[in-house]
Write an enzyme that holds these catalytic residues in place. Sequence first.
Site, PDB file in Angstrom:
ATOM      1  CG  ASP A  10      -1.883   1.327   1.239  1.00 53.08           C
ATOM      2  OD1 ASP A  10      -2.227   1.542   0.220  1.00 53.08           O
ATOM      3  OD2 ASP A  10      -1.998   1.858   2.385  1.00 53.08           O
ATOM      4  N   GLY A  43      -2.656   9.145  -3.850  1.00 51.26           N
ATOM      5  CA  GLY A  43      -3.962   9.615  -4.368  1.00 51.26           C
ATOM      6  C   GLY A  43      -3.797  11.150  -4.969  1.00 51.26           C
ATOM      7  CB  CYS A  73      -3.082   0.841  -2.595  1.00 47.60           C
ATOM      8  SG  CYS A  73      -3.083   2.597  -3.113  1.00 47.60           S
ATOM      9  CB  THR A  75      -4.910   5.217  -5.081  1.00 44.22           C
ATOM     10  OG1 THR A  75      -5.476   5.870  -3.877  1.00 44.22           O
ATOM     11  CG2 THR A  75      -4.384   6.526  -5.811  1.00 44.22           C
ATOM     12  CB  CYS A 183      -9.095   5.339   0.742  1.00 45.95           C
ATOM     13  SG  CYS A 183      -7.327   5.638   1.290  1.00 45.95           S
ATOM     14  CG  HIS A 185      -4.494   5.216   4.523  1.00 47.44           C
ATOM     15  ND1 HIS A 185      -4.160   4.539   3.296  1.00 47.44           N
ATOM     16  CD2 HIS A 185      -3.323   5.393   5.321  1.00 47.44           C
ATOM     17  CE1 HIS A 185      -2.694   4.636   3.253  1.00 47.44           C
ATOM     18  NE2 HIS A 185      -2.529   5.146   4.173  1.00 47.44           N
TER      19      HIS A 185
HETATM   20  N1  DGL Z   1      -4.748   3.420   0.819  1.00 47.95           N
HETATM   21  C1  DGL Z   1      -4.747   4.010  -0.401  1.00 47.95           C
HETATM   22  C2  DGL Z   1      -5.956   3.810  -1.011  1.00 47.95           C
HETATM   23  O1  DGL Z   1      -6.484   2.712  -0.959  1.00 47.95           O
HETATM   24  C3  DGL Z   1      -4.466   5.473  -0.100  1.00 47.95           C
HETATM   25  C4  DGL Z   1      -3.985   6.109  -1.208  1.00 47.95           C
HETATM   26  C5  DGL Z   1      -3.019   7.392  -1.035  1.00 47.95           C
HETATM   27  O2  DGL Z   1      -2.124   7.202  -0.585  1.00 47.95           O
HETATM   28  O3  DGL Z   1      -3.672   8.475  -1.466  1.00 47.95           O
HETATM   29  O4  DGL Z   1      -6.343   4.303  -1.976  1.00 47.95           O
END
Ligand code: DGL
Length: 263
Positions: A10, A43, A73, A75, A183, A185
Amino acid sequence: MNKGPIGIFDSGIGGTSIWREINKVLPYESTIYLADSKNAPYGEKSKEQILQLSVKNVELLLQKGCKLIVVACNTATTNAIKELRDSYHVPMIGIEPAIKPAALNSKTKTVGVLATKGTLSSALFNNTAEIHANGIKILDQVGTGLVEQIEKGEINTSKTRELLQKYLEPMLSQGMDQLVLGCTHYPYLIPLIKEILPENITIIDSGEGVARHTKNVLQLNNLSAVADGESSSHQFFTNGDIDVLKFFLRDVSVPYKAQFLNF
Ligand code: DGL
């Protein structure tokens, strides 16, 4: 049977929410997790940059002998999974915002999607949204700043709460009854989100589905480990703050190693 580890990456610590689901469904599988926190957030980056970073992570996981890769992830999945699948021979599992179940469950026909700019602007997300949005209003909201807050370990501070209020309240007033967390996170913000949203709003994330899908793909490809009495091993690497990684793993009860690695 294959005892090699599952590789998971990720842009930071968010994918540990997916690691948890994978470990629950596949306790005999060993794992290697990469938190590319140095480059978070993905992102806000271009498709090309996201692809380059994803390739770097995949190469490292393959060097470490991973038999399957989970792109934990949204993104990276929505911007790079096709290219990754075309370039590498190991199975690649991705994660996308769970619009389909949200659309099926919605009584108000209004679904909120909280995700990064990179995910919401991707062709993959927009195609999926179009397929499932039949008669459903989809309210996209970029969660600007949320990944940064979580990467600092700020999952319950007033700044994080203010950002969430700013993003969720307009969706609520437009009649959303399903909130898709797009996302990896964001599951760490669920306690705070629940304080802001009324109880009748369903919060949906894709973690469990990804873990089940990973199990199926391992079986189909004869890559599953078997329960042979030997315990699985788990390694977590971060190129960011090791204390933040350890904070997000503080309640993990299986043995694991967490370390800094400059990748
Ligand atoms: N965990 C990432 C996701 O699922 C975060 C993306 C990022 O770093 O902006 O999109």
